[in-house]
Structure formats: structure tokens, C-alpha cells
Write a protein that holds these residues in place. Structure first.
Motif, PDB file in Angstrom:
ATOM      1  N   UNK A  21      -9.359   5.136   1.581  1.00 16.39           N
ATOM      2  CA  UNK A  21      -8.606   4.735   0.396  1.00 16.39           C
ATOM      3  C   UNK A  21      -8.945   3.295   0.023  1.00 16.39           C
ATOM      4  N   UNK A  22      -9.142   3.046  -1.270  1.00 16.71           N
ATOM      5  CA  UNK A  22      -9.411   1.691  -1.735  1.00 16.71           C
ATOM      6  C   UNK A  22      -8.103   0.925  -1.861  1.00 16.71           C
ATOM      7  N   UNK A  23      -8.075  -0.243  -1.235  1.00 21.33           N
ATOM      8  CA  UNK A  23      -6.887  -1.097  -1.231  1.00 21.33           C
ATOM      9  C   UNK A  23      -7.300  -2.530  -1.538  1.00 21.33           C
ATOM     10  N   UNK A  24      -6.315  -3.376  -1.836  1.00 17.26           N
ATOM     11  CA  UNK A  24      -6.567  -4.784  -2.114  1.00 17.26           C
ATOM     12  C   UNK A  24      -5.873  -5.623  -1.050  1.00 17.26           C
ATOM     13  N   UNK A  25      -6.639  -6.512  -0.423  1.00 17.00           N
ATOM     14  CA  UNK A  25      -6.091  -7.492   0.506  1.00 17.00           C
ATOM     15  C   UNK A  25      -5.699  -8.695  -0.346  1.00 17.00           C
ATOM     16  N   UNK A  26      -4.407  -8.858  -0.608  1.00 18.00           N
ATOM     17  CA  UNK A  26      -3.942  -9.917  -1.506  1.00 18.00           C
ATOM     18  C   UNK A  26      -4.096 -11.303  -0.900  1.00 18.00           C
ATOM     19  N   UNK A  28      -6.742 -12.319   0.530  1.00 21.47           N
ATOM     20  CA  UNK A  28      -8.135 -12.702   0.283  1.00 21.47           C
ATOM     21  C   UNK A  28      -8.585 -12.349  -1.127  1.00 21.47           C
ATOM     22  N   UNK A  29      -7.710 -11.697  -1.881  1.00 20.37           N
ATOM     23  CA  UNK A  29      -8.039 -11.234  -3.228  1.00 20.37           C
ATOM     24  C   UNK A  29      -9.341 -10.436  -3.205  1.00 20.37           C
ATOM     25  N   UNK A  30      -9.349  -9.417  -2.344  1.00 18.22           N
ATOM     26  CA  UNK A  30     -10.565  -8.656  -2.089  1.00 18.22           C
ATOM     27  C   UNK A  30     -10.246  -7.173  -1.977  1.00 18.22           C
ATOM     28  N   UNK A  31     -11.069  -6.343  -2.609  1.00 18.93           N
ATOM     29  CA  UNK A  31     -10.916  -4.897  -2.522  1.00 18.93           C
ATOM     30  C   UNK A  31     -11.700  -4.405  -1.314  1.00 18.93           C
ATOM     31  N   UNK A  32     -11.088  -3.499  -0.565  1.00 18.41           N
ATOM     32  CA  UNK A  32     -11.752  -2.930   0.596  1.00 18.41           C
ATOM     33  C   UNK A  32     -11.367  -1.476   0.784  1.00 18.41           C
ATOM     34  N   UNK A  33     -12.078  -0.842   1.663  1.00 19.33           N
ATOM     35  CA  UNK A  33     -11.823   0.550   2.004  1.00 19.33           C
ATOM     36  C   UNK A  33     -11.031   0.567   3.300  1.00 19.33           C
ATOM     37  N   UNK A  34      -9.892   1.238   3.299  1.00 19.90           N
ATOM     38  CA  UNK A  34      -9.065   1.324   4.503  1.00 19.90           C
ATOM     39  C   UNK A  34      -9.807   2.130   5.558  1.00 19.90           C
ATOM     40  N   UNK A  35      -9.908   1.567   6.784  1.00 22.17           N
ATOM     41  CA  UNK A  35     -10.618   2.229   7.872  1.00 22.17           C
ATOM     42  C   UNK A  35      -9.687   2.697   8.979  1.00 22.17           C
ATOM     43  N   UNK A  36      -8.579   1.986   9.195  1.00 20.10           N
ATOM     44  CA  UNK A  36      -7.669   2.398  10.257  1.00 20.10           C
ATOM     45  C   UNK A  36      -6.761   1.267  10.681  1.00 20.10           C
ATOM     46  N   UNK A  37      -5.939   1.566  11.694  1.00 19.74           N
ATOM     47  CA  UNK A  37      -4.980   0.605  12.217  1.00 19.74           C
ATOM     48  C   UNK A  37      -5.547   0.013  13.503  1.00 19.74           C
ATOM     49  N   UNK A  38      -5.508  -1.324  13.593  1.00 17.71           N
ATOM     50  CA  UNK A  38      -5.972  -2.023  14.790  1.00 17.71           C
ATOM     51  C   UNK A  38      -4.831  -2.913  15.275  1.00 17.71           C
ATOM     52  N   UNK A  39      -3.997  -2.376  16.121  1.00 21.02           N
ATOM     53  CA  UNK A  39      -2.824  -3.123  16.581  1.00 21.02           C
ATOM     54  C   UNK A  39      -1.888  -3.366  15.414  1.00 21.02           C
ATOM     55  N   UNK A  40      -1.483  -4.622  15.183  1.00 21.38           N
ATOM     56  CA  UNK A  40      -0.577  -4.909  14.072  1.00 21.38           C
ATOM     57  C   UNK A  40      -1.305  -5.083  12.739  1.00 21.38           C
ATOM     58  N   UNK A  41      -2.623  -4.955  12.755  1.00 21.63           N
ATOM     59  CA  UNK A  41      -3.425  -5.176  11.550  1.00 21.63           C
ATOM     60  C   UNK A  41      -4.054  -3.887  11.049  1.00 21.63           C
ATOM     61  N   UNK A  42      -4.495  -3.909   9.790  1.00 17.07           N
ATOM     62  CA  UNK A  42      -5.260  -2.812   9.214  1.00 17.07           C
ATOM     63  C   UNK A  42      -6.697  -3.254   9.094  1.00 17.07           C
ATOM     64  N   UNK A  43      -7.622  -2.380   9.448  1.00 23.51           N
ATOM     65  CA  UNK A  43      -9.047  -2.661   9.313  1.00 23.51           C
ATOM     66  C   UNK A  43      -9.506  -2.226   7.930  1.00 23.51           C
ATOM     67  N   UNK A  44     -10.166  -3.145   7.243  1.00 20.93           N
ATOM     68  CA  UNK A  44     -10.692  -2.881   5.909  1.00 20.93           C
ATOM     69  C   UNK A  44     -12.193  -3.144   5.919  1.00 20.93           C
ATOM     70  N   UNK A  51     -19.357  -6.470   7.018  1.00 22.97           N
ATOM     71  CA  UNK A  51     -18.458  -6.524   8.169  1.00 22.97           C
ATOM     72  C   UNK A  51     -17.025  -6.202   7.779  1.00 22.97           C
ATOM     73  N   UNK A  52     -16.388  -5.411   8.637  1.00 24.76           N
ATOM     74  CA  UNK A  52     -14.968  -5.121   8.437  1.00 24.76           C
ATOM     75  C   UNK A  52     -14.154  -6.373   8.689  1.00 24.76           C
ATOM     76  N   UNK A  53     -12.965  -6.405   8.112  1.00 24.40           N
ATOM     77  CA  UNK A  53     -12.024  -7.488   8.402  1.00 24.40           C
ATOM     78  C   UNK A  53     -10.654  -6.879   8.611  1.00 24.40           C
ATOM     79  N   UNK A  54      -9.782  -7.662   9.207  1.00 23.03           N
ATOM     80  CA  UNK A  54      -8.420  -7.203   9.468  1.00 23.03           C
ATOM     81  C   UNK A  54      -7.453  -7.920   8.549  1.00 23.03           C
TER      82      UNK A  54
END
Length: 85
Positions: A21-26, A28-44, A51-54
């Protein structure tokens, strides 16, 4: 990964989007593709590869239609250049 509710610290449960799913990390003002949950963070993942970011779930929102269109166009352009696998 199926959609589910994940509780965060002292907040209401947050809806976890489907993988891809395409989401926006507000933050960083950046659109990314949701990849999964990594602890308390979401991987995009960047839409055009890289490179993915959390991100914290409270800083992520669904991409609106124009953001999705721009991201999909950027992905298609990157593929035509051979930049995306």
C-alpha cells in the motif's frame, strides 16, 4: 501480511495497511510502499527503489489519489529507464 490493529503506546489501535500500500511518511514528507511492521515502527520502501526506512505509525497516513498517481508515474518512468528491478 493481512491488515490488523496494532496497539501503540497509550493510543487507540492503529490500522496496519496491506503490504504494498502506498502511504506518506509525514515526518519526511515522502511517499513510500508499506512493507511491514518492525517492532514499534513501520518499514517503508521508496516507490522507485532504494533503501527502506522506518517510520512511526502516527507519522504515516494513506496516500491520497494524486500522491498515488505521482508515485505510480514515477515508478513507471524509473522502470522504463531500468532503474527499478
Amino acid at each position: 501480511m493481512s491488515a490488523q490493529n496494532v496497539p501503540t503506546d497509550e493510543q487507540d489501535p492503529v490500522h496496519v495497511p496491506e503490504s504494498g500500500t502506498l502511504v506518506v511518511d509525514t515526518s519526511r514528507d515522502r511517499v513510500g510502499e508499506f512493507r511491514g511492521v518492525a517492532g514499534p515502527y513501520w518499514s517503508l520502501r521508496p516507490v522507485c527503489g532504494g533503501r527502506e526506512w522506518e517510520a512511526k505509525p502516527e507519522h504515516v497516513r494513506p496516500a491520497d489519489p494524486i500522491e498515488r498517481l505521482r508515485a505510480e508515474t514515477a515508478r513507471c518512468n524509473a522502470r522504463s529507464r531500468g532503474d527499478v528491478l
